[in-house]
Design a protein around this motif. Sequence first.
Motif, PDB file in Angstrom:
ATOM      1  N   GLU A 112      49.280  52.128  55.182  1.00  0.00           N
ATOM      2  CA  GLU A 112      49.690  51.100  54.222  1.00  0.00           C
ATOM      3  C   GLU A 112      50.584  50.042  54.872  1.00  0.00           C
ATOM      4  O   GLU A 112      50.441  48.841  54.589  1.00  0.00           O
ATOM      5  CB  GLU A 112      50.421  51.747  53.041  1.00  0.00           C
ATOM      6  CG  GLU A 112      49.556  52.630  52.159  1.00  0.00           C
ATOM      7  CD  GLU A 112      49.234  53.972  52.794  1.00  0.00           C
ATOM      8  OE1 GLU A 112      48.263  54.622  52.344  1.00  0.00           O
ATOM      9  OE2 GLU A 112      49.939  54.358  53.751  1.00  0.00           O
ATOM     10  N   ALA A 113      51.496  50.482  55.747  1.00  0.00           N
ATOM     11  CA  ALA A 113      52.399  49.530  56.416  1.00  0.00           C
ATOM     12  C   ALA A 113      51.629  48.600  57.343  1.00  0.00           C
ATOM     13  O   ALA A 113      51.912  47.397  57.410  1.00  0.00           O
ATOM     14  CB  ALA A 113      53.472  50.292  57.189  1.00  0.00           C
ATOM     15  N   ARG A 117      50.216  39.984  55.585  1.00  0.00           N
ATOM     16  CA  ARG A 117      51.355  39.051  55.599  1.00  0.00           C
ATOM     17  C   ARG A 117      51.413  38.194  56.844  1.00  0.00           C
ATOM     18  O   ARG A 117      51.635  36.988  56.783  1.00  0.00           O
ATOM     19  CB  ARG A 117      52.672  39.828  55.461  1.00  0.00           C
ATOM     20  CG  ARG A 117      52.926  40.424  54.100  1.00  0.00           C
ATOM     21  CD  ARG A 117      54.324  41.026  54.016  1.00  0.00           C
ATOM     22  NE  ARG A 117      54.500  42.137  54.951  1.00  0.00           N
ATOM     23  CZ  ARG A 117      55.145  42.062  56.106  1.00  0.00           C
ATOM     24  NH1 ARG A 117      55.713  40.912  56.477  1.00  0.00           N
ATOM     25  NH2 ARG A 117      55.257  43.120  56.893  1.00  0.00           N
ATOM     26  N   PRO A 155      42.818  41.522  52.153  1.00  0.00           N
ATOM     27  CA  PRO A 155      43.300  42.894  51.929  1.00  0.00           C
ATOM     28  C   PRO A 155      42.279  43.989  52.223  1.00  0.00           C
ATOM     29  O   PRO A 155      42.621  45.024  52.802  1.00  0.00           O
ATOM     30  CB  PRO A 155      43.700  42.879  50.446  1.00  0.00           C
ATOM     31  CG  PRO A 155      44.061  41.453  50.173  1.00  0.00           C
ATOM     32  CD  PRO A 155      43.113  40.648  50.999  1.00  0.00           C
ATOM     33  N   ASP A 187      49.601  46.095  55.255  1.00  0.00           N
ATOM     34  CA  ASP A 187      50.500  45.083  54.687  1.00  0.00           C
ATOM     35  C   ASP A 187      50.880  44.052  55.743  1.00  0.00           C
ATOM     36  O   ASP A 187      50.926  42.849  55.459  1.00  0.00           O
ATOM     37  CB  ASP A 187      51.744  45.774  54.131  1.00  0.00           C
ATOM     38  CG  ASP A 187      52.740  44.776  53.544  1.00  0.00           C
ATOM     39  OD1 ASP A 187      52.394  44.141  52.527  1.00  0.00           O
ATOM     40  OD2 ASP A 187      53.843  44.626  54.102  1.00  0.00           O
TER      41      ASP A 187
END
Length: 401
Positions: A192-193, A200, A206, A196
Amino acid sequence: MTVWDDLVGQERVSEQLAAAARDADAFVTAAAADRPLPEASSMTHAWLFTGPPGAGVTQTARAFAAALQCVSPDRALGGVPGCGFCDGCHTALLGTHADVSTVAAVGAEILVRDMRDTVRKSFTSPATGRWQIILVEDAERLNEKSANAVLKAVEEPAPRTVWLLCAPSVEDVLPTIRSRCRHLNLRTPSVEAVADMLVRREGVEPDVAGAAARATQGHVDRARRLATDPAARARRAAVLKLPLRVGDVGSALKAAQELVDAAAEDAKQLAEGMDTKETDELKAALGAAQGGRLPRGTAGVMKELEEKQKRRKTRTQRDSLDLALSDLTAFYRDVLALQLGSRVAIANAEAEDALERLARGSSPESTLRRIEAIAACGEALDRNVPPLLAVEAMTMALRAG
């Protein structure tokens, strides 16, 4: 955006390094003002960064180097060193700072001749920065002579010199060196990190970011490349088709040849532009006219550069094969998960049909043997077995199951 923002999933380490950078800043400021130096400090002259592949070990060390060289005026107002925008941070992150020297393995080892000038520089005062920083990216590749040179420099460093050593694990570094370093161990970032970060920082969609993060299992650099480079995705897709192409001896040997050829082509493409640029720059530095002959007595320097380029090409081919082996291991891990009914998330969801086909057509025991064959191939490459022989042995073992 500070230098710590690039460290994915390493909040604890970032806090420790930020505190050390503040203490280092206080040390330099006090010394410049001829004030008493701080007694208690979390800063030290040698650091050892370890962690699994893709955790960002080298990036973390470079971010710390940038924080130590930070010249932002906000520091005087209580800001944390490492603004990410000042000249000190910017050049340290790019690798162009005059007082940040980087040493990386060109071939299988870091030779003492590659370390000699760097060790000599470590005993000098900073030219323009706040610290003289030596960053060794592949400390596990130091051979006996180069490791001894580093040990002498770490034992008795100059007052404003900091050594930053990077390695996969603390056991990969000589006990005499690691005992003189402060050790920081990084962890594998969560899927998940990483996803993300790709959304970003890289502007990736996504769904593409999530697929790349799952496929690489938290390996930040590989996830970034997979998400942003169509050629990387194509190469990976070709590797994932290999398990279905080893049905007979001829196909297994052909698959091995194609895998080795693809790795060699990767190394060739990387080397072509870099080698030409290095050669032209060295010839110009030696005083050779455009298209003319080299001055007398410079043949040895050119030969040394050619040897360095040859070692780098071999290392690049090996890195490309390592990447393919990692993808194959992850593929068979997914097969094993399906065979055992595990709820572990499938990394290669795009190849689900092939995974289920192999899971139905083989046993968990044969899948484990195939994973062991991939590991054996990596070990053979470590022992300098010719790549084609090592990969052929692996593909034949994958066929046998």
